[in-house]
Design an enzyme around this catalytic site. Structure first.
Site, mmCIF file in Angstrom:
data_model
loop_
_atom_site.group_PDB
_atom_site.id
_atom_site.type_symbol
_atom_site.label_atom_id
_atom_site.label_comp_id
_atom_site.label_asym_id
_atom_site.label_seq_id
_atom_site.Cartn_x
_atom_site.Cartn_y
_atom_site.Cartn_z
ATOM 1 N N GLU A 1 0.830 -1.215 0.000
ATOM 2 C CA GLU A 1 0.000 0.000 0.000
ATOM 3 C C GLU A 1 0.861 1.260 0.000
ATOM 4 O O GLU A 1 0.425 2.322 -0.401
ATOM 5 C CB GLU A 1 -0.927 -0.007 1.211
ATOM 6 C CG GLU A 1 -1.846 -1.203 1.201
ATOM 7 C CD GLU A 1 -3.314 -0.855 1.274
ATOM 8 O OE1 GLU A 1 -3.628 0.261 1.695
ATOM 9 O OE2 GLU A 1 -4.136 -1.720 0.918
ATOM 10 N N HIS B 1 -2.879 -8.736 -1.741
ATOM 11 C CA HIS B 1 -1.729 -7.874 -2.021
ATOM 12 C C HIS B 1 -0.483 -8.644 -2.456
ATOM 13 O O HIS B 1 0.433 -8.061 -3.035
ATOM 14 C CB HIS B 1 -1.372 -7.070 -0.768
ATOM 15 C CG HIS B 1 -2.384 -6.027 -0.410
ATOM 16 N ND1 HIS B 1 -3.705 -6.327 -0.174
ATOM 17 C CD2 HIS B 1 -2.257 -4.689 -0.243
ATOM 18 C CE1 HIS B 1 -4.346 -5.202 0.135
ATOM 19 N NE2 HIS B 1 -3.499 -4.207 0.108
HETATM 20 N N1 DGL Z 1 -7.692 -8.199 1.477
HETATM 21 C C1 DGL Z 1 -6.954 -8.816 2.546
HETATM 22 C C2 DGL Z 1 -6.724 -10.287 2.195
HETATM 23 O O1 DGL Z 1 -6.717 -10.674 1.060
HETATM 24 C C3 DGL Z 1 -5.632 -8.134 2.794
HETATM 25 C C4 DGL Z 1 -5.768 -6.756 3.396
HETATM 26 C C5 DGL Z 1 -6.422 -6.780 4.778
HETATM 27 O O2 DGL Z 1 -5.795 -7.227 5.752
HETATM 28 O O3 DGL Z 1 -7.567 -6.356 4.837
HETATM 29 O O4 DGL Z 1 -6.547 -11.094 3.095
#
Ligand code: DGL
Length: 288
Positions: free
Chosen positions: A154, A189
């Site tokens: 990020e 990510h």
């Molecule tokens: N979107 C989350 C995942 O894929 C990663 C970011 C978060 O911790 O919210 O686990």
């Protein structure tokens, strides 16, 4: 063959789910997508299963206003901790990342060790391990939470950044010594750091991109249900976030490979008082 013009709804804790949007757009360019990123409450990866499930339930209710043909939970954390409880609660097909990612990993492993790399909440749920064991109970699995990867991505850090390399080495040293056959990038990510992870783990380790496996599962589901949009239709993307539209726009290029110019902000507090859009997605603003 039947045709279904309804959109696919995609949900993530923030903007990482755009890696799934990217994979969906490559695979299913005719489909329109509604994206919701819960940027006000990200990260989910360090929150309790109870909180993540509550947020996910609220967002499902919001997304249902668009009459989607399917809800894709792009967030691995929500897929792991909320989807098992919520999938049967809603009258819409739900696709998470865990089952497709685990199936791809089990197939690639050929009996070898699978390393699951994911957030703390995903690892604590054991859902990836369980799903791989359902595919093949003889496949050994090791799990590793890599919580710093999300903020590094990020912040715009790249594969070659020394801080990224340090974090990769710190988290993956013990995993590398076990010589896994497969490593699952079990977080939205992590595909962005694929180069650094691949280089550190060394040649011969197959990396499973759960965004790609999930998009393949969605395509398969819609195809089998006769619910694909017509070939040649121009799929559109409508984006909603719960906070900070500008940050979403500026970081979107990294995840999507193109810039999103129009994002609508909607707070979770407003979900309950919103009137349902009608007819479905037709009045929404085009974002890409
Ligand atoms: N979107 C989350 C995942 O894929 C990663 C970011 C978060 O911790 O919210 O686990």
């Amino acid at each position: 063959m039947s045709i279904d013009h309804r959109p696919i709804a995609v949900f993530d804790s923030g903007l990482g789910g755009l890696t799934v949007v990217r994979a969906l757009r490559e695979r299913l360019p005719s489909e329109s997508l509604i994206y919701f990123g819960d940027t006000a409450r990200v990260p989910y990866g360090s929150k309790s299963a109870e909180a993540v499930t509550r947020f996910t339930r609220e967002i499902f209710h919001f997304l249902l206003r668009f009459e989607p043909k399917s809800i894709v939970v792009a967030c691995n954390t929500a897929s792991a901790v909320a989807v098992p409880e919520l999938a049967d609660e809603f009258d819409v097909p739900v696709v998470g990342t865990v089952e497709p990612g685990a199936a791809a990993a089990a197939e690639a492993a050929d009996g070898g060790l699978v390393a699951i790399l994911a957030t703390e909440a995903t690892i604590a749920s054991n859902q990836y391990r369980n799903a791989i064991n359902r595919c093949n109970p003889r496949i050994p699995v090791v799990q590793k939470a890599c919580p710093l990867f999300v903020p590094l991505v990020e912040e715009g850090r790249e594969d070659r950044d020394p801080v990224v390399r340090l974090a990769v080495a710190e988290y993956l040293e013990a995993v590398r010594r076990l010589r896994p056959a497969v490593a699952v990038l079990g977080c939205t990510h992590y595909p962005i750091l694929r180069g650094a992870i691949a280089e550190y783990l060394g040649e011969g380790v197959v990396l499973i991109d759960t965004a790609d496996a999930t998009s393949a599962a969605v395509a398969d589901l819609l195809d089998r249900a006769g619910a694909l949009s017509p070939d040649g239709a121009r799929g559109r993307l409508f984006c909603y976030v719960s906070d900070n539209t500008q940050r979403f726009q500026s970081l979107s290029t990294r995840f999507l490979g193109r810039t999103i110019t129009d994002v609508v902000r909607i707070c979770p507090e407003e979900f309950a008082i919103l009137q349902p859009p009608e007819p479905a997605h037709a009045r929404l603003r085009v974002s890409v």
